[in-house]
Structures are given as structure tokens and as C-alpha cells.
Design a protein around this motif. Structure first.
Motif, short mmCIF file in Angstrom:
data_model
loop_
_atom_site.label_atom_id
_atom_site.label_comp_id
_atom_site.label_asym_id
_atom_site.label_seq_id
_atom_site.Cartn_x
_atom_site.Cartn_y
_atom_site.Cartn_z
N ILE A 122 0.88 -1.18 0.00
CA ILE A 122 0.00 0.00 0.00
C ILE A 122 0.91 1.22 0.00
O ILE A 122 1.39 1.68 1.05
CB ILE A 122 -0.93 0.01 1.22
N THR A 123 1.17 1.75 -1.19
CA THR A 123 2.19 2.79 -1.29
C THR A 123 2.08 3.51 -2.63
O THR A 123 1.55 2.96 -3.61
CB THR A 123 3.59 2.18 -1.15
N THR A 124 2.63 4.70 -2.67
CA THR A 124 2.80 5.42 -3.93
C THR A 124 4.27 5.50 -4.31
O THR A 124 4.63 6.21 -5.25
CB THR A 124 2.23 6.85 -3.82
N ARG A 125 5.10 4.77 -3.61
CA ARG A 125 6.53 4.76 -3.94
C ARG A 125 6.75 4.21 -5.34
O ARG A 125 5.99 3.39 -5.82
CB ARG A 125 7.32 3.93 -2.93
N GLU A 126 7.83 4.63 -5.97
CA GLU A 126 8.13 4.21 -7.33
C GLU A 126 9.31 3.25 -7.42
O GLU A 126 9.63 2.77 -8.50
CB GLU A 126 8.40 5.43 -8.21
N GLU A 127 9.97 2.96 -6.30
CA GLU A 127 11.16 2.09 -6.33
C GLU A 127 10.72 0.64 -6.21
O GLU A 127 10.59 0.12 -5.11
CB GLU A 127 12.12 2.47 -5.20
N TRP A 128 10.49 0.00 -7.36
CA TRP A 128 10.06 -1.39 -7.34
C TRP A 128 11.25 -2.31 -7.05
O TRP A 128 12.40 -1.96 -7.29
CB TRP A 128 9.40 -1.76 -8.66
N TRP A 129 10.91 -3.51 -6.55
CA TRP A 129 11.96 -4.48 -6.24
C TRP A 129 12.51 -5.05 -7.55
O TRP A 129 11.77 -5.61 -8.35
CB TRP A 129 11.42 -5.61 -5.37
N PRO A 130 13.80 -4.93 -7.78
CA PRO A 130 14.37 -5.41 -9.05
C PRO A 130 14.39 -6.94 -9.12
O PRO A 130 14.31 -7.64 -8.11
CB PRO A 130 15.80 -4.84 -9.02
N LEU A 171 0.97 -10.36 6.69
CA LEU A 171 1.78 -9.70 5.67
C LEU A 171 3.02 -10.48 5.24
O LEU A 171 3.74 -10.02 4.35
CB LEU A 171 2.22 -8.32 6.17
N ALA A 172 3.27 -11.63 5.83
CA ALA A 172 4.46 -12.40 5.45
C ALA A 172 4.16 -13.15 4.16
O ALA A 172 3.83 -14.34 4.16
CB ALA A 172 4.86 -13.36 6.56
N ASN A 173 4.24 -12.43 3.04
CA ASN A 173 3.94 -13.03 1.75
C ASN A 173 4.86 -12.47 0.67
O ASN A 173 5.75 -11.65 0.97
CB ASN A 173 2.46 -12.81 1.39
N ASN A 174 4.66 -12.87 -0.57
CA ASN A 174 5.61 -12.56 -1.63
C ASN A 174 5.24 -11.32 -2.46
O ASN A 174 5.72 -11.17 -3.59
CB ASN A 174 5.77 -13.76 -2.57
N HIS A 175 4.41 -10.43 -1.90
CA HIS A 175 4.12 -9.18 -2.61
C HIS A 175 4.20 -7.94 -1.73
O HIS A 175 4.17 -6.82 -2.25
CB HIS A 175 2.74 -9.25 -3.27
N VAL A 176 4.33 -8.10 -0.42
CA VAL A 176 4.26 -6.94 0.45
C VAL A 176 5.48 -6.02 0.30
O VAL A 176 5.40 -4.82 0.61
CB VAL A 176 4.08 -7.39 1.93
N LEU A 177 6.61 -6.53 -0.21
CA LEU A 177 7.79 -5.70 -0.44
C LEU A 177 8.03 -5.43 -1.92
O LEU A 177 9.12 -5.06 -2.33
CB LEU A 177 9.05 -6.34 0.16
N ASP A 178 7.00 -5.59 -2.73
CA ASP A 178 7.17 -5.37 -4.17
C ASP A 178 7.70 -3.98 -4.48
O ASP A 178 8.38 -3.78 -5.51
CB ASP A 178 5.84 -5.57 -4.89
N TRP A 179 7.40 -3.01 -3.63
CA TRP A 179 7.84 -1.64 -3.87
C TRP A 179 8.84 -1.20 -2.81
O TRP A 179 8.87 -0.04 -2.38
CB TRP A 179 6.62 -0.71 -3.97
N GLY A 180 9.65 -2.14 -2.38
CA GLY A 180 10.82 -1.83 -1.58
C GLY A 180 10.55 -1.60 -0.10
O GLY A 180 9.43 -1.70 0.38
N TYR A 181 11.63 -1.28 0.60
CA TYR A 181 11.54 -1.07 2.04
C TYR A 181 10.66 0.13 2.39
O TYR A 181 9.88 0.09 3.35
CB TYR A 181 12.94 -0.85 2.62
N GLU A 182 10.78 1.20 1.61
CA GLU A 182 9.95 2.37 1.89
C GLU A 182 8.49 2.07 1.61
O GLU A 182 7.60 2.57 2.31
CB GLU A 182 10.43 3.57 1.09
N GLY A 183 8.24 1.26 0.59
CA GLY A 183 6.87 0.84 0.33
C GLY A 183 6.30 0.03 1.47
O GLY A 183 5.12 0.17 1.82
#
Length: 381
Positions: free
Chosen positions: A90-98, A124-136
Motif C-alpha cells: 500500500i504505497t505510492t513509492r516508485e522504487e520497485w523491487w528489481p 503480511l508475510a507473503n511474496n508481494h508486500v515488499l514489491d515496492w521496496g523497504y519504503e513501500g
């Protein structure tokens, strides 16, 4: 047994709730639609695919739209606690996980889609919650905290990621939720929370030793009358086979770690249900909300069909009293009540797969499904 009968406590559970990507685009304030996927570069393409199959999706939709008929069912069943696996950032960050093919995000302005269903806790322990990085991730946690939704399984540091959510149920006790993930579900090993970095609670393995370590944490917080749920993101997306390692891990969590319900998810369709020592094991709940309509492949598994799980427990012992399931179908990004034919199809699948685990499933007169098991519920034969 309905919620509240004789002091019983009922928890609503479901599988993956994926409110990012295409679903985010039908809300009033969507994130920029660009994607970093191999084949689809615009999130709005998922809307077009869904509309090709099931017709026009109104835009913009209100926050309650995605729940559709599920809201009336939640009102009717009146569960004491509500837990989902939220599989999006849940974020508007633009730094996606490479080096990751799929990235889900929802604008924080749309978090009301979760409060509309009065969700009490997000695993939240799943494979999409960090899709947009630590700040996300940080924005995700802050957004949920800001609307009073508890979280488990992810945090700014390891200690926070390991901390359970504790849901108070007035007059009945507490529901304690631990959230864990495994690499078998697609969680990158780099996402594991550390003493100096954000991340998720990622299990190194499914050995008895790991289960006993969880047991020590459960004992440190569990009070008399508490009900403990272990919400685990594990296994592949398709297929009904449940690895023996997962079954044994669930047994050990129940036998030695003090867990009362194992809430498994990651599979895109419901899997067989097991009861061990009068404790419920959901091996795979299936997706509950997603933007997969129109995506071809795996049609035999009917990934459009899903379930609302209403788990009724005895608070003093954690014993399973009943499991009722409401069949749903995702159409136009909305949870709709499944037809009687589709409910019957789900009943047949769950009954067939449950026989491996000693459970049976019947279709009830109100269209819901009921679980039966040896030593609990009505006789199986």
C-alpha cells in the motif's frame, strides 16, 4: 454453531486479498498504471481482460465494491474477528523491487476498501508486500496502523516482523495471530527481516526445531483462553497435493507450539482441509480477491471460485466446534455469491481432497459448505 453460542468464538478467514494492480486502477485515485512485468506493461490491461470475460466494470468504484455479496454474509455470520492475507503493498513509492516479475501496489488513499469489510488484521508475510521496496513496506505498515488494522509478519526490524497481532474480543478473550512465510511461496530470501533491516518473518525451514522455536514465542504471550492462529504463506500456486513436510509442520505447531488454527495460503484455489487433535488446518485457502479474470491457463482448477471461512472455536480449549464456508465467485473484480452449481463443484473438490485427511464436506440447504471430521461434527458416513 453460530457465533456467540455458548461463548463460542468465530473467526472469519480467507485467502489472498490482492487489491493492487488492476483492482487499484478501478478505484478513484489509482497509482500510475505502468508495470515492470515481462508481458503486461499497463495495469489497465488487466481490467480489459476481465471485461472481455464478464462485462464492463464500473469506474471509479467505491471502497466497498470489491466485497460485493461478502459484506452481507459477514453481517449475517457476525464473526468476532476478521483476518486476511493482504498480498499487496500500500504505497505510492516508485522504487520497485528489481529482478522480480510481478509488483502489486495500491494507493494508500484506497485503504478504505479494507475498513469497509471491518478487517481486523492483515497477515503480511507473503511474496508481494515488499514489491515496492523497504519504503513501500514502511508506508504499508503506517497506512494500516493509521486506520486501526493490526498487522503481523512484517516490520521495520526482525523483532517487529515477529511480533504477533493481538485482537481483543470483549467477553470472549483474545485472538493472537502470528504470520509466517516460506520461500516455497515465492518470497525472495532477501526479504527476510533482520536486526538491521525491514522485511517479513521468513521461515528458514519446516523442521520440528523451527516449530518449537515458534512454540517458545507462543508461550511467551499466550494466556489462558487465548486462541492462537498461525497464518502461513507456503507452497505453489496450483495443484491439490500437500507436501508431507507442510502437514508435519502443522501437526507440530498444534502438538508442541500451542497453535489452535493453521491458516495456510498461497495456492490460487482452495485445497483439502485437515483437522488434527480437534484443531483446524487450512492447507490452502485460495485467492479471495484478485485481478486474474481473463488470464488463461489452469481453468480446470476454477481459480475464480473461492471461499469465506467461518471458524468457530471453543475459547477455553481452542477446540474446533464447526467450520462453515460460503462459496463465492470473483466477477468484475467483485466477490459474488457462487451459483448452486459452482457451490456443488467446490463441495465435490473439497470432499474429494479432504478424504486424504479424514474430513468430509457437505453442501447445506443455505448454499454454504460444512466440514465434518472424525470425532467432531456430524458423523461422516
Amino acid at each position: 454453531m453460530p457465533a456467540g453460542h455458548g461463548g463460542a468464538l468465530t473467526v472469519f478467514l480467507c485467502g489472498d486479498v490482492m487489491t493492487g494492480r488492476g483492482i487499484d486502477q478501478v478505484f478513484p485515485h489509482p497509482c500510475p498504471p505502468h508495470l515492470h512485468e515481462p508481458y503486461v506493461l499497463d495495469a489497465r490491461d488487466y481490467i480489459a481482460l476481465a471485461e472481455e470475460v464478464n462485462g464492463p466494470i464500473p469506474r471509479p468504484v467505491g471502497p466497498s465494491y470489491i466485497w460485493g455479496d461478502a459484506l452481507a454474509e459477514l453481517e449475517r455470520r457476525a464473526p468476532d474477528a476478521r483476518l486476511i492475507n493482504l498480498e499487496t503493498s500500500i504505497t505510492t513509492r516508485e522504487e520497485w523491487w528489481p529482478d522480480k516479475g510481478i509488483h502489486y501496489r495500491m494507493n494508500p488513499a484506497h485503504v478504505a476498501c479494507l475498513t469497509a469489510a471491518r478487517i481486523g488484521c492483515c497477515a503480511l508475510a507473503n511474496n508481494h508486500v515488499l514489491d515496492w521496496g523497504y519504503e513501500g513496506l514502511r508506508e504499508t505498515l503506517a497506512t494500516l496502523r493509521g486506520v486501526g488494522i493490526a498487522t503481523a509478519g512484517a516490520g521495520a526490524l526482525l523483532e517487529q516482523a515477529r511480533a504477533p497481532a493481538v485482537l481483543d474480543v470483549p467477553g470472549k478473550g483474545r485472538v493472537v495471530v502470528f504470520s509466517f512465510g516460506t520461500m516455497s511461496s515465492g518470497i525472495p530470501p532477501e526479504w527476510a527481516a533482520g536486526t538491521d533491516r525491514p522485511g517479513v518473518e521468513l521461515l528458514a525451514d519446516l523442521t520440528p526445531a523451527t516449530a518449537r522455536l515458534i512454540g517458545a514465542r507462543v508461550r511467551s504471550i499466550k494466556r489462558t483462553g487465548d486462541l492462537v492462529i498461525a497464518s502461513i504463506h507456503w507452497g505453489g500456486n496450483w495443484g491439490y497435493q500437500v507436501p508431507l513436510s507442510q502437514r508435519e509442520f502443522a501437526w507440530t505447531l498444534i502438538d508442541e507450539a500451542g497453535v489452535d488454527v493453521v491458516h495456510g495460503h498461497s495456492s490460487h484455489h482452495p485445497r483439502g482441509i485437515e483437522v488434527h487433535q480437534d484443531r483446524l488446518i487450512l492447507h490452502g485457502c485460495g485467492d479471495f480477491l484478485n485481478d486474474y479474470e481473463g488470464i488463461r491457463g489452469y481453468e480446470d482448477y476454477r481459480g475464480d471460485l473461492t471461499l469465506m471461512y467461518f471458524v468457530t472455536l471453543e475459547p477455553t480449549s481452542g477446540r474446533l466446534l464447526s467450520l462453515r464456508m460460503t462459496p463465492m465467485q470473483v466477477r468484475r473484480f467483485q466477490a459474488c455469491r457462487a451459483s448452486s452449481a459452482d457451490a456443488g463443484w467446490l463441495q465435490g473438490v473439497l470432499d474429494r481432497e479432504g478424504r486424504h485427511f479424514g474430513t468430509r464436506v457437505t453442501l447445506e440447504g443455505d448454499g454454504s459448505l460444512a466440514l465434518h471430521w472424525s470425532g467432531g461434527g456430524p458423523p461422516t458416513d
